[in-house]
Design a protein around this motif. Structure first.
Motif, PDB file in Angstrom:
ATOM      1  N   ASN A 125      18.319  35.554 -13.083  1.00 27.79           N
ATOM      2  CA  ASN A 125      18.473  34.274 -13.767  1.00 27.79           C
ATOM      3  C   ASN A 125      19.887  33.735 -13.692  1.00 27.79           C
ATOM      4  O   ASN A 125      20.118  32.579 -13.309  1.00 27.79           O
ATOM      5  CB  ASN A 125      18.097  34.422 -15.240  1.00 27.79           C
ATOM      6  N   GLY A 126      20.823  34.607 -14.057  1.00 25.45           N
ATOM      7  CA  GLY A 126      22.222  34.181 -14.102  1.00 25.45           C
ATOM      8  C   GLY A 126      22.691  33.758 -12.718  1.00 25.45           C
ATOM      9  O   GLY A 126      23.376  32.744 -12.542  1.00 25.45           O
ATOM     10  N   ASP A 127      22.303  34.544 -11.714  1.00 21.80           N
ATOM     11  CA  ASP A 127      22.715  34.245 -10.352  1.00 21.80           C
ATOM     12  C   ASP A 127      22.187  32.885  -9.912  1.00 21.80           C
ATOM     13  O   ASP A 127      22.880  32.097  -9.289  1.00 21.80           O
ATOM     14  CB  ASP A 127      22.209  35.327  -9.390  1.00 21.80           C
ATOM     15  N   PHE A 143      15.945  27.274   0.465  1.00 25.03           N
ATOM     16  CA  PHE A 143      15.625  28.692   0.255  1.00 25.03           C
ATOM     17  C   PHE A 143      14.391  29.091   1.055  1.00 25.03           C
ATOM     18  O   PHE A 143      14.384  30.058   1.792  1.00 25.03           O
ATOM     19  CB  PHE A 143      15.421  28.954  -1.244  1.00 25.03           C
ATOM     20  N   TYR A 144      13.315  28.277   0.897  1.00 25.31           N
ATOM     21  CA  TYR A 144      12.106  28.747   1.572  1.00 25.31           C
ATOM     22  C   TYR A 144      12.183  28.617   3.060  1.00 25.31           C
ATOM     23  O   TYR A 144      11.592  29.379   3.801  1.00 25.31           O
ATOM     24  CB  TYR A 144      10.812  28.168   0.973  1.00 25.31           C
ATOM     25  N   THR A 145      12.936  27.627   3.532  1.00 32.12           N
ATOM     26  CA  THR A 145      13.090  27.520   4.983  1.00 32.12           C
ATOM     27  C   THR A 145      13.776  28.784   5.514  1.00 32.12           C
ATOM     28  O   THR A 145      13.317  29.406   6.466  1.00 32.12           O
ATOM     29  CB  THR A 145      13.944  26.290   5.353  1.00 32.12           C
ATOM     30  N   ASP A 146      14.855  29.178   4.805  1.00 37.68           N
ATOM     31  CA  ASP A 146      15.548  30.408   5.216  1.00 37.68           C
ATOM     32  C   ASP A 146      14.638  31.626   5.087  1.00 37.68           C
ATOM     33  O   ASP A 146      14.562  32.475   5.986  1.00 37.68           O
ATOM     34  CB  ASP A 146      16.786  30.645   4.342  1.00 37.68           C
ATOM     35  N   ALA A 147      13.947  31.661   3.940  1.00 38.32           N
ATOM     36  CA  ALA A 147      13.130  32.840   3.678  1.00 38.32           C
ATOM     37  C   ALA A 147      12.042  32.992   4.724  1.00 38.32           C
ATOM     38  O   ALA A 147      11.810  34.067   5.257  1.00 38.32           O
ATOM     39  CB  ALA A 147      12.518  32.754   2.278  1.00 38.32           C
ATOM     40  N   LEU A 148      11.377  31.846   5.050  1.00 43.20           N
ATOM     41  CA  LEU A 148      10.250  31.938   5.967  1.00 43.20           C
ATOM     42  C   LEU A 148      10.694  32.098   7.411  1.00 43.20           C
ATOM     43  O   LEU A 148       9.937  32.550   8.239  1.00 43.20           O
ATOM     44  CB  LEU A 148       9.338  30.715   5.811  1.00 43.20           C
ATOM     45  N   SER A 149      11.952  31.725   7.668  1.00 42.25           N
ATOM     46  CA  SER A 149      12.408  31.934   9.039  1.00 42.25           C
ATOM     47  C   SER A 149      13.132  33.275   9.180  1.00 42.25           C
ATOM     48  O   SER A 149      13.712  33.577  10.210  1.00 42.25           O
ATOM     49  CB  SER A 149      13.328  30.786   9.472  1.00 42.25           C
ATOM     50  N   LYS A 151      15.778  34.453   7.654  1.00 45.61           N
ATOM     51  CA  LYS A 151      17.237  34.539   7.534  1.00 45.61           C
ATOM     52  C   LYS A 151      17.614  35.396   6.346  1.00 45.61           C
ATOM     53  O   LYS A 151      16.823  35.607   5.421  1.00 45.61           O
ATOM     54  CB  LYS A 151      17.821  33.136   7.367  1.00 45.61           C
ATOM     55  N   LYS A 152      18.878  35.834   6.334  1.00 39.68           N
ATOM     56  CA  LYS A 152      19.360  36.629   5.220  1.00 39.68           C
ATOM     57  C   LYS A 152      19.507  35.732   4.004  1.00 39.68           C
ATOM     58  O   LYS A 152      20.080  34.650   4.069  1.00 39.68           O
ATOM     59  CB  LYS A 152      20.732  37.214   5.584  1.00 39.68           C
ATOM     60  N   LEU A 153      18.940  36.175   2.871  1.00 43.08           N
ATOM     61  CA  LEU A 153      18.884  35.286   1.715  1.00 43.08           C
ATOM     62  C   LEU A 153      20.079  35.503   0.783  1.00 43.08           C
ATOM     63  O   LEU A 153      19.944  35.923  -0.349  1.00 43.08           O
ATOM     64  CB  LEU A 153      17.569  35.517   0.960  1.00 43.08           C
ATOM     65  N   THR A 154      21.224  35.274   1.305  1.00 42.42           N
ATOM     66  CA  THR A 154      22.418  35.380   0.479  1.00 42.42           C
ATOM     67  C   THR A 154      23.007  33.999   0.295  1.00 42.42           C
ATOM     68  O   THR A 154      23.237  33.291   1.268  1.00 42.42           O
ATOM     69  CB  THR A 154      23.461  36.292   1.144  1.00 42.42           C
ATOM     70  N   LEU A 160      19.113  38.354  -3.442  1.00 40.01           N
ATOM     71  CA  LEU A 160      17.886  38.354  -4.244  1.00 40.01           C
ATOM     72  C   LEU A 160      17.946  39.471  -5.283  1.00 40.01           C
ATOM     73  O   LEU A 160      18.627  40.485  -5.115  1.00 40.01           O
ATOM     74  CB  LEU A 160      16.664  38.613  -3.355  1.00 40.01           C
ATOM     75  N   ALA A 161      17.172  39.308  -6.315  1.00 40.18           N
ATOM     76  CA  ALA A 161      17.143  40.344  -7.353  1.00 40.18           C
ATOM     77  C   ALA A 161      16.609  41.653  -6.765  1.00 40.18           C
ATOM     78  O   ALA A 161      15.714  41.624  -5.920  1.00 40.18           O
ATOM     79  CB  ALA A 161      16.230  39.904  -8.507  1.00 40.18           C
ATOM     80  N   PRO A 162      17.161  42.784  -7.185  1.00 38.15           N
ATOM     81  CA  PRO A 162      16.705  44.080  -6.631  1.00 38.15           C
ATOM     82  C   PRO A 162      15.202  44.276  -6.812  1.00 38.15           C
ATOM     83  O   PRO A 162      14.553  44.845  -5.956  1.00 38.15           O
ATOM     84  CB  PRO A 162      17.483  45.109  -7.440  1.00 38.15           C
ATOM     85  N   ALA A 163      14.659  43.821  -7.920  1.00 40.63           N
ATOM     86  CA  ALA A 163      13.221  43.994  -8.150  1.00 40.63           C
ATOM     87  C   ALA A 163      12.425  43.351  -7.041  1.00 40.63           C
ATOM     88  O   ALA A 163      11.415  43.879  -6.581  1.00 40.63           O
ATOM     89  CB  ALA A 163      12.833  43.392  -9.494  1.00 40.63           C
ATOM     90  N   CYS A 164      12.890  42.158  -6.588  1.00 42.75           N
ATOM     91  CA  CYS A 164      12.161  41.457  -5.544  1.00 42.75           C
ATOM     92  C   CYS A 164      12.368  42.124  -4.188  1.00 42.75           C
ATOM     93  O   CYS A 164      11.448  42.220  -3.378  1.00 42.75           O
ATOM     94  CB  CYS A 164      12.611  39.998  -5.481  1.00 42.75           C
ATOM     95  N   LYS A 165      13.581  42.613  -3.993  1.00 44.40           N
ATOM     96  CA  LYS A 165      13.840  43.259  -2.708  1.00 44.40           C
ATOM     97  C   LYS A 165      13.037  44.558  -2.582  1.00 44.40           C
ATOM     98  O   LYS A 165      12.743  45.013  -1.487  1.00 44.40           O
ATOM     99  CB  LYS A 165      15.348  43.554  -2.565  1.00 44.40           C
ATOM    100  N   ALA A 166      12.695  45.129  -3.734  1.00 44.08           N
ATOM    101  CA  ALA A 166      11.953  46.396  -3.709  1.00 44.08           C
ATOM    102  C   ALA A 166      10.463  46.164  -3.933  1.00 44.08           C
ATOM    103  O   ALA A 166       9.698  47.104  -4.108  1.00 44.08           O
ATOM    104  CB  ALA A 166      12.475  47.339  -4.789  1.00 44.08           C
ATOM    105  N   CYS A 167      10.046  44.879  -3.924  1.00 48.25           N
ATOM    106  CA  CYS A 167       8.649  44.577  -4.285  1.00 48.25           C
ATOM    107  C   CYS A 167       7.744  44.695  -3.071  1.00 48.25           C
ATOM    108  O   CYS A 167       7.906  43.963  -2.096  1.00 48.25           O
ATOM    109  CB  CYS A 167       8.567  43.178  -4.881  1.00 48.25           C
TER     110      CYS A 167
END
Lengths: 392, 1147, 193, 287
Positions: A125-127, A143-149, A151-154, A160-167
């Motif tokens: 949230n804070g990020d 975001f979604y353009t990067d995500a779907l292509s 790309k690194k989501l930084t 991204l939140a660790p929970a999502c990266k580990a999901c």
């Protein structure tokens, strides 16, 4: 499984999605739709219960943030009969949390249609506030353009939140209606799938033309899960290492101040009032003194690790790994990391997967007098012990 | 007033009968000749089908607080039960309802009240003998613990082995051992013999035993002694010069008629001695004798005389549960080398080898050489089914026992164990037995070898055993085993004959108790009933059923003799309400003499305890176990008026009654008085030094503090509120008017409660309407007619024929059932308990071409047709009977238990009518369990041909012109045979008639085959898990008439336990719901094994039925935020207890 | 009565059945309580040489299978050690049953048992004549009855050895000569009844 | 001590040495043996194989004759086959009066009547229980400390009537052997059948049984027997067996009175050791 594609103009997924939501809301038996929307104030994204199709202009299920797990909201909306049917647009972890709550009699599934969107992940949230606070324009589409292509989501140095990266559950398999992005040519199309009879009857009313699932989709999902699982296992290893003794566990939770925010944020922590805020833990003053006497000094507040262990004991079988606990911690304790590590083992021990299906019985709910082999406490400790020690 | 009842034998059935009677409100005296309760079960750790113990499930479910909730293998504590161990029944006088009995207790040389179990005596005892508890596989001293686990577990002295060296007496720290009892000094014996050596040695022997002895050399001298001094016993020689023994006897008896005299005689004058007994001698001793024969006899006489001084006990009825004992394979033709080869053991010994308290501490190794067991064989029928040793009966339990042992051993070995069971017929006739066997064979690869092994060879070098057996092909196979277990059969218990003579009851030809036809419990003598395996061979569940039935019969005797029916419930004492007062605890520490004071720093202890503001007083008292000590405590309480008392002493279990008294005297609710065991701590501290160091003292102090602290924590939170209770509607509903239903209805109505009896058909009687007679030849018609008349005439039984139950709901105490009558329509009945006796029927079949020919009938049809002469055995040439039709294979994978005996019954009957007829019985395993085995022998002798068949190659039945052709594979000769039969009879087995949905509406569950599912198959065999629902007869499981009646009476007994109360109090430990915290997630409802919880949708609350709740705590465990709690186990309380306990370990 | 009237055992042996007296009934009574547990077979030292195991033999006795019984060499192989009798859980007189079958075979002079029958008969003949038995005479009678005097040669080495030791005498026993004739006759007379 | 004595046919023929050694041995121990006058054959195993009635009548005749004798009612029988035949009549006639009548009908021919008053005793029974190891021990002149003996009982003195020993685990010879200083060869063949009755008609079967016994006896210095049939079976075919099994299974076989007699200092001549068919050199060397 009925499958259709809806068109996307110029890669504008949000518009296409909003149109689709409107078409759902237009259906006769759908009275409202719950969907995340940008609120005018402060650019935050919150679940909103919408009855007027016009009010869907700010809806944004792809925004990489969810300030709370909406399962709690859906539970509140469905605890008692509403007399109408609503559609709810949820992330996969929200759907799974809701399924758990239904099994815990904290919500009812009869009057909701679950609409799930392939999840691209979210920031803490804070990020997120940090990122979008400085951004002009439409961050979601970037975001979604990067995500779907791929790309690194930084963004702005925030990951991204660790929970999502580990999901490992990015696809809302439990949804009645699935909106698919992975492996789909999202510049032109979105995938719509009816995954349940309930979803099918809605689908049938939606004037969609049947189509095939893109052949690339399974591969795309698989590779995403593969990447996430690798991250997750590394996280488990690190967490286990950091908590494999009582001492280390104490260190892990050293910053805990018993604010209980994590349990408030937790979608599956369903108690009306947590036992830790009841008189059970309201110790006599003389008791504190006695403890202090015993060791010469005690850390205050007490019962911090006890609290977390108890919460793990109560909820690890239902944990869906949404990460809201970590999100909620004022002192940045990686709560999710430990919860997930333990849950993984407890759920495996019971051959149970939180939120997978409404049909699976909750573990521990069946107990017979002549069944003394697996005592409830024993089996739970088994899971915790193996999780903490890292042993299988 | 309630009459006391006597239960003889404290094995499993004795305990069950005693508990049933005690729960009913009777005072019960439970005696056993052994020094411990539990009988053989104290040696068996595992029971099939759970392969665990589970005995605790017999503990009372209603009014639980009358009994301590302890492991029943450890001890039985019920306020209505008085237990007398090492005690025998010696005489019975009087009549039913009014017996006077005398008991003889073995005097205990160790005072159990003073023994603290420290075991110092064992260390010094020089005598070592085989330990009977471990079946002689290990040794023990002459002073020993009878079982390793009993509570209280005082040491006892084996008087036969004890050498009276006195070492133990000297070392005992509490002075509990008195080898020579003072009282024996008061027992004066006069020895009269003209031989000096005789006189002197007798005097020496008897004085060694503690008696006072005088001697006389002649008759006149003896008379002189008698006139000066009172004697209890005179031993008189017969052949003496001058006045001979008989004359002396006569003269002495004239003047001292109460004097007991034992004659001493040489062989030549035995006849004179017998004559002497006619004129008043009590017994005679045959010369020459040695101390080993003399001393026990004198002690017995002594004990009998002492016992006769006590006034006999008045009891209403006697329940004899004397059990059975095991066959000893070392006698006779010991072809298995038992007792010679070290690795041939009995099933009981193997049980001990498996046990953690056994000689191996549970390690699966051979005792002889510590070699791990890798291959074990079980030999069945050792001492059973063997006419050569007068055992033409089946011991009924050994087959399942062997399978269980094989499975437990396999589990223990982690699979690395090969097991083989050699058997003749695998008698898996009980409920769930067949599936257990199949599972053992298929899932756990226990090998089943059909064939009897005749002998075992021993390899001297390796200690291995060689078994030679023959397979069907005739091939002889030799196999090597590490160990061979002999599945020893049953024999009448030691002392059965004497007991039988005492109560004048008949024994059957093998020496087991003989009951009346159709009664599982009654003998030819009113007021004396048999329970458990005493009357025949039974497993645990049947023993438990029979014991409950016996309790019922005993209670009926009282009723017939005018006993009262509803227990007098003493009104709960009212105590001052202290719930608003802050805790004011008085801690009284018993110093046990000065033992504890030596180890303690009292100042420091008081200081530490007083840091808790709840502690008001700390006092140290001497010997609270004595009257003076207790009075001191009472005075202290009076003085300081605490509102809670914590007593630290030894053996808290013995304080229950005392606490009640103390509470009443000082006006304090007994739940506010708590006893903690300090002795355990003092012993485990291992500190015995006279002057302990400061460090040691401080260590003991903190241990003591921890023990007292835990008690304090529990006490501070103790809740003095009265326990809840549930109102009981004192009426019963019995569903089903067959023999079981009628018997249970009668049993309840005879106790004064109203019963509604529901029968679907037009007439009562069920299967008895077509049955003619039993295997034993008893006509069933008379039984049926008499029973129906009794039922119909009973003022308290409402018979509803042509009626069915449509639905039922409710909970114990109040059920509502809707009954529909064919004509009268539906009505709703209210009742407090329900007994399901819905019966069963012969199963339908389409197998073996049934239905295609009139010459193919079922056993039931055969019975009918023989009776109405549609089948005339004289006109038939040959009959084939096929057993196990559709049975003992999925989906009906159970044995119907009665078909084999039914086939024998008919075969014998037919052979009797026409000896020329050929009868062939095609069977799989012949299930003639128990004494029915002898009918199998009879049938064989009568020329009935038995042909075994295998499931893989079932017989083929083809109707032909005028006959039926049956082909089968005869395994002995390995050839196909063909029989052209005039009649084929199919044994299709029994199916239950209780519809699943109806059972569910009662709250009962059914097993996979549709029979009633017991709360626990062994320990609560007629109860449903839901309290207030019971089942009997064929609805419960396949069984014969007498066995059905046993379940009916057991179910009635279980129901009466509830019905006899207007309100049943729940236990102290009952679950509650804190509604403000409850989220209604209902996990507690799913978790409750007793169905005691429901969610009320209107109130939006979870409710608990206090009487049904058994305080197991499952609900509290699943509830995440302690909205569900258990009285006495509140979170805070538990935290404090744990915390205090940690106190001892941290410092 | 024959219980086997309606039962047919296939795979019958090829040779034609010899006439057998119908006196199996009493023999069947001796073993009717058999439960076919196989203890006898396991106990029998000669089972290895038998074609039917004792258990199978009893079964055939129960079923009245005369032809099978009297084509089997099982009972003739019984060496009268009484192990089976001692061990039978039913207490059946199994050794005596074997003997009873031998007696039938002897009475009927059944071909398959010629050797044994002649052996025993020769022995008894010697006893009948002289009251006591003399090996030489009875062996000669036996070998003659077998119509095979050459069989003697097989035993010649042992015979010579025994003769050398004076253990086999050519003299007939002197004492008790003819003493038993009347007993033999009376027994035959009683058995004829 | 005094016993009637029934030697039986074998002891006049193939078991001459059993007869001789028994008489010498008993004489040495001051036991009187009164041999039955005009005794006849008991029927051996042949009578039972031909006629049930005959198999009882023949021994009954002997017992009836014994009842006529004065002095004692106990009849000592060294041959196990004779012993069993006589015992059988004793036992059966006691239990079955009808049978006794039938037997007496036959005995009438000889003007005799059998009352069932004699007690049939096996030689081993008498030696083990009436004489006892203590008495023998007191007479030992040459203790056989170096010898290991396999006691062989055979069948018919043990079964079916278990009068003086365990029919499955016989032990009665052991104290006697130990009394003369020898050790017991540990084996479990002592009560096994040797197949004696088959040796003529079915030698292949009998040889198999004997082979097993001889094999199990390996390690012993001698086998001691109490039955002429067993003795013959075990000693006479050793050569054949050794050839067949290609092993050296030669073994000394002695009658019990021979063995005990040797230790008591009786001469080989008196005990007729010369008549034994199998006494090995090794054994002689150890004497």
């Amino acid at each position: 499984m009925k499958t259709a594609k809806i068109n996307v103009k110029d890669g504008d997924l949000l518009t296409a999605l909003r149109d689709f939501f409107r078409s759902i809301l237009h259906l006769e038996d759908i009275s409202a739709i719950l969907v995340p929307q940008h609120l005018p104030a402060k650019n935050v994204v919150m679940p909103t219960l919408v009855t007027d199709p016009k009010q869907l202009n700010g809806s944004d299920p792809l925004a990489p943030v969810f300030p709370l797990n909406a399962a709690k909201i859906v539970s509140r909306l469905t605890r008692k009969p509403m007399g109408a049917k609503i559609a709810v647009v949820l992330r996969p972890c929200e759907i799974r949390a809701f399924v758990e709550l239904v099994k815990l009699k904290q919500g009812r599934i009869e009057e909701v249609v679950l609409v799930g969107v392939d999840c691209l992940g979210a920031f803490k949230n804070g990020d997120y506030i940090q990122i979008v606070g400085k951004k002009e324009g439409d961050f979601t589409s970037r975001f979604y353009t990067d995500a779907l292509s791929g790309k690194k989501l930084t963004f702005e140095g925030f990951d991204l939140a660790p929970a999502c990266k580990a999901c490992e559950n990015p696809v809302p398999n439990g949804a009645d209606i699935l909106i698919g992005l992975f492996g789909v040519d999202t510049n032109n199309q979105l995938l719509i799938q009816a995954r349940t009879p309930k979803g099918e009857s809605l689908y049938d009313n939606l004037d969609l033309s049947d189509s095939e699932e893109p052949s690339e989709r399974p591969g795309a999902i698989e590779s995403l899960i593969h990447e996430r699982t690798a991250y997750r296992d590394k996280m488990f290893a690190e967490t286990t290492e950091a908590t494999n003794s009582l001492e280390k566990l104490n260190t892990y939770f050293a910053e805990c101040i018993n604010c209980y925010n994590c349990r408030v944020a937790c979608p599956v922590c369903y108690c009306k009032e947590c036992v830790f805020v009841t008189d059970v833990f309201n110790h006599d003053p003389v008791q504190y003194l006695r403890w202090a006497n015993r060791k010469g000094a005690i850390k205050m507040p007490t019962d911090t690790v006890f609290y977390h262990i108890t919460r793990i004991a109560h909820m690890s079988t239902s944990c869906v790994g949404c990460g809201q606990c970590t999100n909620a911690c004022p002192n940045d304790i990686p709560v999710m990391e430990l919860f997930r590590a333990v849950s993984y083992h407890t759920q495996k021990a019971f051959e149970y997967e939180a939120g997978r299906s409404i049909e699976d019985d909750l573990p521990l709910s069946v107990f017979r007098e002549d069944d003394s082999e697996m005592c409830i406490r024993d089996s739970w400790w088994l899971g915790l012990e193996s999780a903490v020690s890292g042993r299988p | 007033m309630y009459k006391r009842q006597l239960v003889v034998g404290a094995g499993i059935s004795g305990i069950r009968a005693a508990l049933d009677l005690a729960e009913f409100g009777y005072g019960v005296t439970l005696v056993d000749r052994s020094p411990h309760i539990g009988g053989v079960l104290s040696q068996l750790d595992y029971q099939f089908p759970t392969d665990r113990c589970g005995m605790c499930k017999m503990l009372p479910m209603v009014n639980r607080d009358a009994s301590s909730q302890y492991c029943l293998r450890k001890g039985l504590f019920h306020e209505n039960i008085e237990i007398r161990l090492s005690t025998e029944l010696v005489s019975v006088e009087g009549e039913p309802g009014n017996f006077q009995v005398s008991l003889r207790g073995q005097p205990n040389l160790v005072d159990p009240a003073r023994c603290i179990g420290c075991g110092e005596c064992v260390k010094v005892c020089p005598v070592e003998v085989p330990d009977s508890f471990n079946a002689g596989l290990s040794g023990r001293k002459a002073v020993y613990l009878p079982v390793p686990h009993a509570i209280p577990n005082a040491y006892i002295i084996d008087t036969n082995a004890c050498s009276r060296c006195g070492e133990c007496e000297a070392i005992c720290p509490t002075g509990a051992i008195k080898l020579l009892e003072e009282v024996r000094k008061n027992f004066r014996i006069l020895v009269v013999d003209d031989e000096l050596i005789m006189r002197d040695s007798l005097k020496a022997w008897l004085e060694d035993e503690g008696f006072a002895v005088d001697i006389a050399a002649s008759g006149p001298e003896a008379m002189n002694h008698l006139s000066k001094q009172a004697y209890e016993l005179m031993l008189a020689d017969i052949k003496m010069p001058g006045m001979d023994g008989v004359e002396l006897l006569q003269k002495a008896k004239e003047i001292f008629p109460d004097l007991s005299v034992v004659m001493m005689t040489a062989y030549a004058t035995v006849e004179t001695a017998v004559e002497a007994m006619k004129i008043g001698a009590m017994d005679y001793l045959l010369k020459p004798f040695d101390p080993d024969t003399l001393i026990p006899m004198i002690i017995r006489i002594y004990q009998d005389l002492e016992a006769s001084k006590e006034s006999p006990m008045e009891v209403g009825a006697l329940v004899l549960c004397a059990g059975t004992s095991y066959f000893d394979p070392s006698g006779g033709n010991n072809t298995y080398g038992y007792g010679i080869y070290p690795n041939v053991v009995t099933s009981l010994e193997f049980e001990r080898i498996l046990s953690g308290t056994g000689p191996n501490k549970g390690r699966l190794v051979r005792l002889s050489d510590n070699k791990p067991l890798r291959k074990v064989a079980w030999l069945q029928c050792v001492g059973s089914r063997d006419i050569q040793i007068d055992a033409d009966y089946c011991s009924s339990i050994c087959c399942m026992h062997a399978i269980k042992e094989a499975l437990v051993a396999k589990e223990r070995a982690g699979g690395a164990l090969e097991t083989a069971i050699f058997y003749m017929d695998m008698r898996t006739f009980g409920k769930s037995f067949q599936r257990y066997r199949d599972q053992a064979e298929i899932e756990h690869s226990v090998r089943f070898e059909k064939g009897r092994v005749h002998s075992i060879l021993h390899d001297e070098n390796s200690g291995d055993l060689i078994i030679r057996h023959v397979d069907y092909s005739g091939a002889c196979i030799e196999e090597i085993f590490d160990m061979v277990v002999l599945s020893v059969g049953q024999r009448p218990a030691l002392g059965t004959t004497a007991l039988a003579e005492l109560v004048e009851m008949p024994l059957n030809q093998w020496g087991f108790g003989q009951t009346e036809p159709f009664s599982p419990t009654r003998i030819n003598k009113e007021g004396i009933v048999l329970g458990g395996s005493f009357s025949g061979l039974k497993d645990i569940s049947e023993s438990v059923i029979q014991a409950s039935a016996a309790a019922l019969s005993a209670s009926r005797v009282i009723h017939a003799a005018g006993g009262s029916l509803s227990p007098e419930i003493t009104p709960a004492d009212s105590f001052p309400d202290i719930s608003q007062e802050p805790p004011k605890v008085m801690i009284a520490v018993c110093t046990c003499g000065d033992l504890l004071l030596k180890l303690l720093d009292t100042e420091q202890l008081i200081r530490c305890l007083k840091t808790d503001p709840a502690v008001d007083q700390v006092a140290f008292l001497e010997q609270t176990c004595t009257v003076t000590g207790w009075e001191n405590l009472f005075e202290l309480v009076e003085k300081h008026k605490p509102n809670r008392i914590l007593i630290g002493s030894c053996l808290p279990y013995v304080f229950t009654q005392k606490i009640k008294e103390l509470g009443q005297r000082v006006g304090l609710n007994p739940v506010l008085i708590e006893v903690v065991d300090l002795m355990l701590m003092a012993q485990s501290s291992k500190l015995k030094a006279e002057t302990p160091s400061a460090d040691e003292i401080s260590k003991i102090n903190s241990e003591l503090l921890a023990v007292l602290g835990t008690g304090l924590a529990r006490l501070k939170w103790a809740d003095p509120n009265p326990v809840p209770s549930e109102k009981i509607l004192q009426q019963a509903l019995v569903v089903g008017g067959g023999i079981a239903g009628m018997f249970s209805a009668l049993a309840i109505a005879d106790h004064g409660f109203q019963v509604d009896l529901i029968e679907k058909e037009e007439i009562l009687g069920g299967n008895l309407n077509w049955l003619q007679r039993t295997l034993e030849g008893h006509p069933t018609k008379t039984l049926l007619e008499e029973t129906v008349i009794r039922v119909e005439k009973h003022p308290l039984i409402n018979v509803h024929t042509h009626s069915q139950v449509l639905s039922s709901y409710g909970q114990v105490g109040r059920f509502y059932s809707t009954i529909e009558n064919n004509e009268k329509g539906a009505v709703t009945l209210e009742h407090g308990v329900t007994i399901l006796a819905t019966g069963g029927a012969e199963a339908d079949t389409t197998s073996y071409n049934y239905g295609s020919s009139e010459a193919i009938v079922t056993q039931k049809e055969l019975e009918r047709k023989i009776h109405d002469d549609t089948i005339d055995p004289n006109r038939l040439g040959s009959i084939v009977m096929i057993q196990c039709v559709d049975s003992r294979q999925e989906p009906r994978n159970y044995c119907s238990r009665i078909c084999c005996t039914t086939a024998l019954k008919h075969a014998l009957n037919i052979k009797e009518k026409n000896p020329e007829i050929n009868v062939y019985i095609l069977y799989r395993d012949l299930m003639t369990y128990g004494f029915t085995e002898s009918y199998y022998t009879q049938a064989r002798k009568a020329g009935v041909i038995f042909i075994q068949y295998d499931l893989a190659e079932k017989p083929q039945v083809t109707p032909m012109d005028g006959s039926v052709r049956v082909t089968a594979v005869e395994p002995i000769i390995g050839q196909k045979i063909r029989i052209d039969a005039d009649l084929v009879v199919l044994a299709t087995g029994i199916v239950p008639k209780l519809p699943r949905d109806l059972a569910e509406s009662f709250g009962a569950t059914l097993d996979p085959d549709g029979f009633f599912e017991e709360a626990e198959s062994k320990w609560r065999p007629v109860d449903s898990l839901k309290e207030g629902i019971f089942a009997c007869g064929l609805a419960h499981s396949p069984r014969n008439i007498t066995e059905s009646i046993a379940t009916a009476e057991a179910a009635a007994q279980r129901a009466l336990r509830i019905l006899s109360y207007e309100r049943i109090p729940a236990g102290k430990v009952v679950a509650e719901v804190r509604h403000s915290l409850c989220n209604l997630c209902e996990r507690c409802i799913e978790a409750c094994p007793y169905g005691a919880r429901v969610v009320d949708p209107d109130l939006e609350k979870v409710l608990v039925n206090a009487a049904m709740c058994q305080g197991c705590g499952s609900c509290a465990t699943v509830c995440p935020n302690s909205a569900s709690t258990l009285a006495g186990f509140l979170d805070q309380q538990m935290f404090e207890v744990i915390d205090s306990a940690l106190e001892g370990t941290y410092s | 009565m024959s219980p086997a009237e309606k039962i047919e055992i296939k795979q019958r042996s090829e040779t034609a059945p010899e006439p057998v007296i119908d006196s199996l009934a009493t023999i069947r009574d001796m073993v009717s309580a058999c439960i076919q547990c196989g203890t006898c077979t396991g106990s029998c030292p000669n089972a290895f040489a038998m074609d039917l195991t004792p258990r199978q033999l009893w079964y055939n006795v129960l079923m009245g299978e005369k032809e099978t019984i009297f084509h089997s060499k099982t009972f003739s192989l019984c060496s009268v050690c009484y192990c089976c009798t001692l061990r039978c859980p039913r207490g059946l007189p199994l050794t005596e049953t074997m003997s009873a079958l031998k007696q039938i075979a002897a009475k009927e002079n059944l071909a398959p048992y010629k050797k044994s029958i002649q052996f025993y008969k020769s022995f008894m003949e010697s006893v009948r004549r002289h009251g006591r038995v003399r090996e030489m005479e009875f062996m000669t009678l036996y070998f003659l009855s077998m119509k095979n005097p050459f069989m003697l040669l097989k035993f010649a080495p042992l015979g010579m050895k025994l003769m050398g030791k004076g253990k086999v005498s050519f003299e007939f026993p002197s004492k008790g000569n003819g003493a038993l004739e009347s007993i033999f006759r009376k027994v035959e007379e009683l058995e004829q009844r | 001590m005094k016993y009637l004595y029934y030697p039986g046919c074998s002891l006049e023929g193939t078991a001459l040495e059993y007869n001789a050694s028994t008489q010498t041995f008993m004489q040495e121990l001051e036991v009187d043996l009164l041999e039955l006058k005009d005794w006849t054959c008991c029927g051996a195993s042949a009578a039972e194989a031909t006629s049930y009635l005959l198999s009882l009548a023949l021994p009954a005749y002997i017992l009836a004759m014994a009842e006529e004798m004065d002095g004692t009612k106990e009849i000592l029988v060294p041959c196990s086959a004779c012993y069993l035949n006589l015992k059988k009549v004793e036992e059966k006639s006691r239990k079955d009066p009808e049978l006794l009548d039938k037997i007496n009908t036959i005995l009438k021919e000889k003007k005799l009547h059998f009352h069932g008053q004699v007690r049939v005793r096996h030689l081993l029974d008498v030696v083990a229980r009436d004489i006892g190891p203590a008495k023998i021990f007191s007479r030992v002149k040459n203790p056989f400390i170096d010898l290991k003996i396999a006691p062989y009982y055979g069948c018919q003195c043990l079964r079916p009537y278990s009068i003086f020993d365990d029919p499955e685990e016989p032990r009665s010879m052991e104290p006697l052997i130990e009394a003369v200083g020898a050790k017991i060869h540990p084996w479990n063949m002592g009560g096994r059948c040797c197949g004696a009755s088959h040796m003529t008609t079915k030698p292949e079967v009998a040889l198999e049984l004997v082979t097993a016994i001889l094999k199990a006896a390996r390690g012993a210095d001698a086998i001691v027997t109490v039955c002429p049939m067993c003795q013959m079976n075990l000693e006479a075919y050793q050569k054949k067996i050794c050839g067949k099994s290609k092993e050296d299974l030669r073994m000394t076989i002695l009658y019990l009175p021979q063995f005990l007699g040797l230790a008591m200092g009786l001469s080989e001549q008196d005990l007729r050791l010369d008549l034994n068919l199998s006494v090995t050199k090794e054994f002689r060397n150890k004497l």
